[in-house]
Design a protein around this motif. Structure first.
Motif, mmCIF file in Angstrom:
data_model
loop_
_atom_site.group_PDB
_atom_site.id
_atom_site.type_symbol
_atom_site.label_atom_id
_atom_site.label_comp_id
_atom_site.label_asym_id
_atom_site.label_seq_id
_atom_site.Cartn_x
_atom_site.Cartn_y
_atom_site.Cartn_z
ATOM 1 N N CYS A 94 21.080 32.958 -0.586
ATOM 2 C CA CYS A 94 21.087 32.417 -1.945
ATOM 3 C C CYS A 94 19.840 32.862 -2.705
ATOM 4 O O CYS A 94 18.807 33.166 -2.108
ATOM 5 C CB CYS A 94 21.117 30.885 -1.909
ATOM 6 S SG CYS A 94 22.286 30.196 -0.714
ATOM 7 N N ALA A 95 19.950 32.893 -4.019
ATOM 8 C CA ALA A 95 18.829 33.291 -4.865
ATOM 9 C C ALA A 95 18.004 32.079 -5.260
ATOM 10 O O ALA A 95 18.549 31.072 -5.732
ATOM 11 C CB ALA A 95 19.347 33.995 -6.124
ATOM 12 N N ALA A 96 16.700 32.178 -5.069
ATOM 13 C CA ALA A 96 15.807 31.130 -5.538
ATOM 14 C C ALA A 96 15.692 31.226 -7.060
ATOM 15 O O ALA A 96 16.023 32.251 -7.658
ATOM 16 C CB ALA A 96 14.441 31.281 -4.888
ATOM 17 N N ARG A 97 15.212 30.173 -7.682
ATOM 18 C CA ARG A 97 15.036 30.185 -9.138
ATOM 19 C C ARG A 97 14.109 29.058 -9.553
ATOM 20 O O ARG A 97 13.789 28.161 -8.757
ATOM 21 C CB ARG A 97 16.395 30.028 -9.856
ATOM 22 C CG ARG A 97 17.068 28.675 -9.633
ATOM 23 C CD ARG A 97 18.326 28.556 -10.480
ATOM 24 N NE ARG A 97 19.006 27.286 -10.293
ATOM 25 C CZ ARG A 97 18.701 26.153 -10.924
ATOM 26 N NH1 ARG A 97 17.674 26.120 -11.769
ATOM 27 N NH2 ARG A 97 19.394 25.047 -10.709
ATOM 28 N N THR A 98 13.694 29.083 -10.814
ATOM 29 C CA THR A 98 12.902 27.993 -11.358
ATOM 30 C C THR A 98 13.822 26.844 -11.761
ATOM 31 O O THR A 98 15.044 26.990 -11.831
ATOM 32 C CB THR A 98 12.087 28.461 -12.573
ATOM 33 O OG1 THR A 98 12.971 29.084 -13.521
ATOM 34 C CG2 THR A 98 11.021 29.461 -12.166
ATOM 35 N N ALA A 99 13.221 25.687 -12.049
ATOM 36 C CA ALA A 99 13.975 24.461 -12.292
ATOM 37 C C ALA A 99 14.748 24.491 -13.613
ATOM 38 O O ALA A 99 14.436 25.270 -14.525
ATOM 39 C CB ALA A 99 13.027 23.267 -12.287
ATOM 40 N N ASP A 100 15.756 23.622 -13.692
ATOM 41 C CA ASP A 100 16.605 23.548 -14.887
ATOM 42 C C ASP A 100 15.804 23.288 -16.157
ATOM 43 O O ASP A 100 16.175 23.772 -17.232
ATOM 44 C CB ASP A 100 17.641 22.429 -14.727
ATOM 45 C CG ASP A 100 18.755 22.802 -13.765
ATOM 46 O OD1 ASP A 100 18.743 23.933 -13.246
ATOM 47 O OD2 ASP A 100 19.645 21.960 -13.536
#
Length: 267
Positions: A94-100
């Motif tokens: 899965c790809a990590a990402r910054t918060a909504d």
């Protein structure tokens, strides 16, 4: 096979099949692997019963006191989320990402990824998670509608029009339920339930992050890494360095290179 990559570690190899149905993430991962971007980086964040995370270029030369997790190639990738087909079962890439809050479109990090280990759930636990996910879905839709009607809300509050505020709230609630019904209520398919109750995973992340591949060999390696002792910021006390190669190609340090392709989208 073009869509297979191998992550080599001191604990063993992890072979991953990248999904053709998530072409932006697939092609980006292959590009970075071919350019040697990942070689010498660490699995810098490890949480037992949850996942192992890597892909931060800042981890290559990081000492033990360096906080990791913010590095990348300088761009993000548009989300390719399809939680009914690709979900957070054990072994999911899965790809990590910054918060909504700062990333409402849920765009992925240009390089950071995690591999799910998770745990097994029973049917009652999954039903509770479904209920929480539906509440979160409704809240997100309602907040979006409220933001679109922000000027009217401010005006009604300024005029202390409680009746008007109540009427608007009821209308937005009705619209929220309609949108959620049209989009389909979030929940788990029979296939997902079978996976989460037998092999395990992290079902509460479904629909929030892009899943773009899965481990086909070496899940026991993921298990050993997620079980390692960690210190601050969940960083393993023993550095776990990786080399990544595309099927049929060498991942040795001599293959390292820079990133010269045009970014998919600017961060």
């Amino acid at each position: 096979m073009k869509n297979r990559v191998t992550i080599n570690t001191a604990e063993g190899d992890i072979v991953i099949r990248l999904y053709d149905e998530t072409p932006l993430h697939r092609d980006n991962f292959i590009k970075l692997a071919n350019n040697g971007f990942y070689n010498g980086t660490l699995f810098h964040r490890v949480i037992k019963g949850f996942m192992i995370q890597g892909g931060d270029p800042d981890s290559k030369a990081a000492d033990k006191t360096t906080r990791l997790g913010t590095g990348g190639p300088g761009y993000t990738i548009p989300a390719e989320i399809d939680s009914t087909r690709f979900y957070h079962k054990r072994g999911a890439l899965c790809a990590a990402r910054t918060a909504d809050e700062v990333n409402p479109e849920r765009q992925s990090s240009g390089s950071q990824f995690y591999i799910v280990y998770g745990k097994r759930y029973n049917d009652n636990e999954l039903t509770q998670i479904e209920q929480q996910m539906r509440m979160q879905q409704e809240q997100a839709v309602f907040n979006n509608l409220a933001n679109k009607n922000r000027a009217q809300i401010i005006s009604l509050r300024k005029n202390r029009d409680q009746a008007g505020l109540q009427a608007l709230q009821e209308r937005l609630i009705t619209e929220t339920k309609k949108i959620c019904n049209e989009n389909g209520c979030v929940g788990f398919t029979d296939e997902q339930r079978a996976a989460y109750t037998t092999s395990g995973g992290t079902p509460f992340l479904d629909g929030q992050y892009t899943v773009f591949g899965e481990v086909v060999e070496g899940i026991e390696v993921v298990g050993r890494i997620q079980d390692m002792a960690t210190g601050d910021a969940d960083r393993p006390l023993t550095d776990i360095r990786i080399n990544v190669s595309v099927a049929g190609q060498d991942a040795s340090p001599s293959k390292r290179g820079g990133i010269h392709d045009i970014p998919i989208s600017e961060a």
